[in-house]
Design an enzyme around this catalytic site. Structure first.
Site, PDB file in Angstrom:
ATOM      1  N   ASP A  65       0.818  -1.208   0.000  1.00  0.00           N
ATOM      2  CA  ASP A  65       0.000   0.000   0.000  1.00  0.00           C
ATOM      3  C   ASP A  65       0.858   1.267   0.000  1.00  0.00           C
ATOM      4  OD1 ASP A  65      -2.391   1.317  -0.055  1.00  0.00           O
ATOM      5  OD2 ASP A  65      -2.999   0.808   1.974  1.00  0.00           O
ATOM      6  N   ASP A  66       0.525   2.202  -0.899  1.00  0.00           N
ATOM      7  CA  ASP A  66       1.181   3.518  -0.955  1.00  0.00           C
ATOM      8  C   ASP A  66       2.675   3.434  -1.273  1.00  0.00           C
ATOM      9  OD1 ASP A  66      -1.286   4.489  -0.268  1.00  0.00           O
ATOM     10  OD2 ASP A  66      -0.642   5.579   1.513  1.00  0.00           O
ATOM     11  N   CYS A  89      -6.649   4.439  -3.720  1.00  0.00           N
ATOM     12  CA  CYS A  89      -6.646   3.002  -3.480  1.00  0.00           C
ATOM     13  C   CYS A  89      -7.785   2.244  -4.157  1.00  0.00           C
ATOM     14  CB  CYS A  89      -6.671   2.754  -1.977  1.00  0.00           C
ATOM     15  SG  CYS A  89      -6.748   1.036  -1.507  1.00  0.00           S
ATOM     16  N   HIS A 111      -9.890  -2.756  -1.709  1.00  0.00           N
ATOM     17  CA  HIS A 111      -9.855  -1.648  -0.757  1.00  0.00           C
ATOM     18  C   HIS A 111     -10.257  -2.133   0.639  1.00  0.00           C
ATOM     19  CE1 HIS A 111      -9.760   2.317   0.744  1.00  0.00           C
ATOM     20  NE2 HIS A 111     -11.046   2.517   0.789  1.00  0.00           N
ATOM     21  N   ASP A 146       0.102   0.298  -5.300  1.00  0.00           N
ATOM     22  CA  ASP A 146      -1.156   0.703  -5.935  1.00  0.00           C
ATOM     23  C   ASP A 146      -1.138   2.139  -6.443  1.00  0.00           C
ATOM     24  OD1 ASP A 146      -1.134   1.622  -3.306  1.00  0.00           O
ATOM     25  OD2 ASP A 146      -3.221   1.118  -2.889  1.00  0.00           O
ATOM     26  N   HIS A 147      -0.239   2.956  -5.946  1.00  0.00           N
ATOM     27  CA  HIS A 147      -0.043   4.329  -6.426  1.00  0.00           C
ATOM     28  C   HIS A 147       1.145   4.907  -5.677  1.00  0.00           C
ATOM     29  CE1 HIS A 147      -2.107   5.015  -2.685  1.00  0.00           C
ATOM     30  NE2 HIS A 147      -3.208   4.454  -3.175  1.00  0.00           N
TER      31      HIS A 147
END
Length: 527
Positions: free
Chosen positions: A42-43, A81, A135, A351-352
């Site tokens: 994540d992130d 997300c 999510h 994811d980003h």
């Protein structure tokens, strides 16, 4: 939107044949299919040693990269997300999933959608989910043979409504969290709150405790125990393992913080919003503002954070990444000890991105390059040699790529492109553009209006068009603004040149190319 209706009958016709097979696929149709580890972080931005960051300590991911395909220019379909993950897991883009922001629930919007684990299950895989793949609070239980496994005690009723991103370990942090939760529940007067109100507390925490007490390390241990339990099945396994760090809060054991003494990491290369940037481009830093901070957190248009606190935040992010790197190392080591590593496809992806003071921002949720650029590392079966691949790629490419690497037929509704051809030949002529979009909600936009921004990245240019957006009708309205960044001259996107007279011809050409979308950028040499 009518586009969803076009997908549903296609989803029922589940597999399509693929007439061309690369060297990476030979023999997979008749041999036992490989296992899959689908590793979502994540992130996670591209601050990794294998992506050229010399300050961060990520020896385990770097070691995995050394024998994997490292995609250097991968972009998320949306820098938030829910939208990013829905697109990657369904195989088509946000305007087709209709998941544009955090509150959009893909299964309610697309009840007949076939997710990646469902697809591989139909192809003979046993599917298990640990951690954040979709999510938060959207584990999509129908996607898995074993959904939403959690380590003890977090699988008990007491923790059912808790948010795994916000577990703390020091008494000071826990007390701060309790106080914030009590105030929030009082304010909401019995109404439902996200994470049962536990998603508030300090933005940073360092505790002199072992990794084994932390949630992601516990998930890693559970993943290996689960593999021990399912490895003897006649089916290969698809294990989705989603790590929560380095998502806020930046909570990691002290030994990882110790890797980054105060002042040891470089500040953001571009700490200001781009010149001439339109009003809807920037996010509001509201994600960081929700946590306990020693200073006021303003918008990107406001004053910068004090240098000392900005440094602490960046070190906290790096410490969190290094902690996750250790978890990745334990997972890989465990696969090797069990004799499973060579016959397992591993996909590691973020994811980003995430701004660490870039554009005076803290968080994601923009179309800026720093938010859309993500790591994508793929290890194939029996792979001994790694490659660093410059070709433009997207997270929506993961689904068809995994099909080709495992000998599973690809569906004809996929909107990504298998990367196997560039694995075999990194110099192959490939996509000339990749595409991202972001919905700027009215309560976040500085002018109080709603917008949709469509972004296109080519080798040289990053071009964005913003339109008004009617979220009730789910319709794009009038053109509002545009942005253009020349990465050959301005890699950090410091000046929007879309309004410059000398850029008019380039803007016109890129606008036409953007209007053709992803179909207009498909490579000639795709499978």
């Amino acid at each position: 939107m009518k586009i969803l209706k076009l997908f549903i009958p296609v989803l029922l016709v589940f597999f399509t044949s693929c007439s061309q097979k690369s060297n990476s696929q030979k023999g997979l149709k008749t041999a036992q299919k490989p296992n899959i580890i689908f590793l979502s972080i994540d992130d996670l931005r591209t601050d990794l040693g294998s992506y050229g960051n010399k300050e961060i300590k990520t020896p385990n991911i770097d070691a995995l990269s050394a024998t994997s395909m490292v995609m250097l220019n991968t972009h998320s379909q949306s820098a938030v997300c829910a939208s990013s993950r829905a697109s990657a897991m369904l195989g088509y883009r946000p305007d087709s999933t209709r998941v544009w922001h955090l509150g959009d629930k893909f299964r309610e919007i697309n009840p007949d959608a076939v997710t990646m684990p469902q697809y591989f299950n139909k192809a003979g895989y046993y599917t298990v989910n640990i951690g954040k793949i979709f999510h938060n609070y959207m584990p999509d239980s129908i996607s898995w043979d074993e959904p939403d496994l959690k380590p003890f005690p977090y699988n008990t009723k007491e923790y059912a409504k808790r948010d795994a991103e916000t577990y703390y370990y020091t008494e000071d942090a826990l007390e701060d969290q309790r106080v914030k939760r009590a105030a929030l529940l009082e304010q909401r007067k019995g109404r439902a709150v996200y994470g049962d109100g536990w998603n508030r507390g300090p933005a940073l925490e360092s505790a002199d405790l072992p990794d084994s007490l932390y949630f992601d390390a516990m998930q890693t241990k559970l993943a290996l125990k689960t593999i021990d339990r399912i490895k003897g099945k006649k089916e290969p396994f698809f294990l989705g393992l989603g790590f929560y760090r380095p998502h806020l809060p930046f909570v990691a054991p002290k030994k990882y913080w110790d890797l980054y003494p105060a002042g040891s990491v470089s500040p953001a290369a571009n700490p200001k919003l781009p010149k001439n940037v339109p009003v809807m481009s920037a996010n509001a830093n509201y994600e960081l503002r929700a946590y306990t901070n020693p200073t006021k957190i303003g918008r990107p248009e406001d004053a910068s954070l004090p240098e000392k606190y900005a440094d602490s935040l960046k070190r906290g992010y790096y410490a969190s990444v290094s902690y996750i790197d250790a978890c990745v190392g334990k997972l890989v080591e465990g696969l090797k000890e069990r004799g499973l590593y060579q016959n397992t496809v591993i996909v590691l992806w973020g994811d980003h991105g995430w701004k660490l003071g870039d554009h005076n921002g803290w968080g994601k949720m923009t179309n800026f390059y720093i938010d859309t650029h993500v790591p994508l590392i793929i290890k194939g079966v029996n792979q001994k040699e790694g490659k660093r691949i410059e070709a433009l790629s997207e997270l929506v490419d993961i689904f068809p790529t995994l099909c080709d690497l495992t000998g599973v037929d690809k569906a004809d509704y996929f909107q990504g492109t298998s990367l196997v051809p560039v694995f075999d030949n990194p110099d192959l002529e490939w996509k000339d553009a990749v595409f991202t979009q972001f919905r700027r909600r009215k309560r976040i936009s500085k002018d109080g209006y709603e917008y949709m921004g469509y972004s296109m990245q080519t080798k040289q240019y990053h071009y964005i068009e913003w339109y008004t957006w009617d979220n009730d009708k789910k319709e794009k309205g009038d053109f509002a603004a545009n942005e253009l960044y020349d990465h050959y001259k301005d890699a950090n996107e410091s000046v929007n040149i879309a309004g410059n007279d000398e850029a008019a011809a380039v803007v016109k050409s890129l606008s036409v190319q953007l209007s053709k979308g992803w179909k207009g950028a498909l490579p000639k040499n795709r499978l």
